[in-house]
Motif scaffolding. Structure first.
Motif, PDB file in Angstrom:
ATOM      1  N   TYR A 183      -2.091  -2.581  -7.816  1.00  0.00           N
ATOM      2  CA  TYR A 183      -1.225  -2.994  -6.717  1.00  0.00           C
ATOM      3  C   TYR A 183       0.237  -2.830  -7.112  1.00  0.00           C
ATOM      4  CZ  TYR A 183      -5.237  -5.078  -4.362  1.00  0.00           C
ATOM      5  OH  TYR A 183      -6.439  -5.270  -3.723  1.00  0.00           O
TER       6      TYR A 183
ATOM      7  N   SER B  42      -5.608   1.139  -3.731  1.00  0.00           N
ATOM      8  CA  SER B  42      -4.942   0.113  -4.530  1.00  0.00           C
ATOM      9  C   SER B  42      -6.028  -0.774  -5.114  1.00  0.00           C
ATOM     10  CB  SER B  42      -3.992  -0.727  -3.675  1.00  0.00           C
ATOM     11  OG  SER B  42      -2.855   0.021  -3.305  1.00  0.00           O
TER      12      SER B  42
ATOM     13  N   VAL C 141      -5.850   5.004   1.249  1.00  0.00           N
ATOM     14  CA  VAL C 141      -4.509   4.926   1.836  1.00  0.00           C
ATOM     15  C   VAL C 141      -3.954   6.348   1.931  1.00  0.00           C
ATOM     16  CG1 VAL C 141      -2.179   4.008   1.585  1.00  0.00           C
ATOM     17  CG2 VAL C 141      -4.148   2.665   0.809  1.00  0.00           C
TER      18      VAL C 141
ATOM     19  N   TYR D 126       0.821  -1.216   0.000  1.00  0.00           N
ATOM     20  CA  TYR D 126       0.000   0.000   0.000  1.00  0.00           C
ATOM     21  C   TYR D 126       0.850   1.260   0.000  1.00  0.00           C
ATOM     22  CZ  TYR D 126      -4.435  -2.391   1.209  1.00  0.00           C
ATOM     23  OH  TYR D 126      -5.564  -3.160   1.212  1.00  0.00           O
TER      24      TYR D 126
END
Length: 438
Positions: free
Chosen positions: A393, A324, A312, A221
């Motif tokens: 990701y 993500s 995030v 993350y």
């Protein structure tokens, strides 16, 4: 390639759940679920009144019990309509990826399996093309390109799209008068306040060294927040293998600092993911670095708890929070399946709008198909943060295959005092260079 011992493989496979159309309870007529040993499965061919059954093996990476139950429900419904089919559901948990590597090496893939973010890059050569399936035109605009290669091959049905951030105990943040953090510094300030004002009763973050993907999640993350999301970023340098890995140092330094300050559970190296729901429900944990799919388990313990979801936080001044994203739960069909057409039919059954809605509601994630109506408590958060950027990701784009394990194991070694932050960064550089040469 990491070799899997027979003991681990047998343990993982023992989680298999076989669903058969003829195994019914006399009192209700409903299909029962029966755990069977792999040896018994291999040695026994179930038969229906009209001949041998077709056995379809389905592997899923999910570790969440409510999500597993949805798989079972839909499979049960399918075999009621198709009594000549047996569906064997298997949930290997944390060993899923290692088992898949063993199966790829042996070219012995399940009939249907979860590509867990790697439909094209890792599993592409093992998957059948599903572009002719009736659900393909409904793939969402955000996921279609993720599971479709340049030739137009569609690799998998996406049951749920990932839009991952941090899940938090909204009641705790309200109790301690904490605004939802937008930056990493604000997140750490919130952690300090929770710890001090609760006199240690509240642990700001929960991680598991047993299920060390939770530790890997931190680095995946925040690598995006540190290295990709800012205007001045390292994206191209990573793609060109020219990354200065000393810039990675900040991530293990911050993670180790969180541990030393008591911002995470003291038993992190021996803790289990399965314990999270109970602790979260009791108000002992404030933040988790994962999506809200465990919410139903929390509400079994504390139905009235308000759970929040947030992007995030940013790590670089002037930057904004992010999510993500990519594949979460998927179903791809092995091109070498002996029952490929039946496997495709089962995937198509899971793709029915009502079944897709079940996955959306239990995972608390957006469905991978258009025209699916989901109703759950996190819809308000997806609407609220609809304009927040979603990045793939980090490890799936910027790291070679095999690096996820490095992220997880190095994070655990860091907390165990076996390596320093600098040694973590050195390990990243070393393994990236080694794996890129393969």
């Amino acid at each position: 390639m990491k070799k899997l011992t027979g003991a681990i493989l047998a343990s993982a496979l023992s989680l298999s759940v076989a669903l058969t159309g003829c195994s019914q309870r006399s009192d209700s007529g409903s299909v029962t679920q029966e755990s069977v040993k792999p040896a018994e499965n291999a040695a026994t061919t179930a038969t229906a009144a009209n001949g041998p059954k077709k056995r379809i093996t389905v592997y899923s990476a999910t570790a969440d019990k409510p999500v597993q139950e949805v798989y079972r429900q839909i499979a049960n419904d399918y075999i009621k309509e198709n009594p000549n089919v047996e569906v064997d559901l298997q949930f290997p948990g944390s060993e899923y990826e290692n088992i898949m590597k063993v199966k790829m090496a042996a070219n012995d893939m399940p009939d249907i399996f979860d590509t867990h973010g790697w439909a094209v890059i890792r599993y592409g050569t093992y998957l059948a093309d599903l572009k002719d399936q009736p659900w393909v035109p409904q793939l969402t605009d955000t996921i279609k390109d993720v599971v479709t290669d340049k030739s137009g091959k569609v690799h998998a049905l996406v049951l749920s799209e990932a839009k991952d951030g941090l899940t938090y105990n909204a009641d705790l943040l309200k109790k301690y008068n904490i605004d939802v953090p937008k930056t990493f510094d604000e997140l750490m300030a919130a952690a300090e306040k929770l710890k001090s004002e609760s006199k240690g009763e509240v642990t700001p973050f929960y991680f598991s060294g047993i299920d060390d993907w939770m530790i890997g999640q931190f680095f995946d993350y925040f690598a995006t927040s540190l290295l990709i999301s800012p205007k001045q970023n390292e994206a191209q340098a990573l793609l060109d293998n020219k990354m200065d890995w000393n810039k990675w140092n900040q991530l293990p330094e911050k993670f180790l600092e969180m541990y030393k300050k008591g911002f995470m559970n003291k038993d992190v190296l021996t803790a289990k993911y399965s314990d999270l729901s109970g602790l979260f429900a009791q108000g002992k944990v404030a933040f988790t670095l994962l999506g809200p799919s465990f919410a139903d388990e929390v509400h079994k313990v504390n139905p009235n708890l308000k759970i929040g979801f947030m992007p995030v936080p940013s790590m670089v001044a002037g930057d904004e929070p992010n999510f993500s994203g990519g594949e979460r739960l998927t179903m791809g069909a092995s091109k070498d399946s002996k029952n490929l057409e039946e496997a495709k039919k089962l995937v198509a059954y899971f793709a029915k709008p009502d079944n897709m809605a079940k996955f959306a509601n239990v995972t608390k994630l957006p469905p991978g198909l258009k025209g699916v109506t989901a109703k759950h408590e996190f819809t308000e958060y997806y609407d609220k943060y609809a304009s927040i950027r979603v990045f793939p990701y980090f490890d799936r784009v910027y790291l070679p295959n095999g690096m996820w394990d490095v992220l997880c194991k190095s994070g655990s070694a860091l907390l165990g005092g076996q390596i320093t932050p600098q040694q973590y960064s050195d390990k990243m550089k070393q393994e990236v260079e080694r794996l890129r040469k393969k």
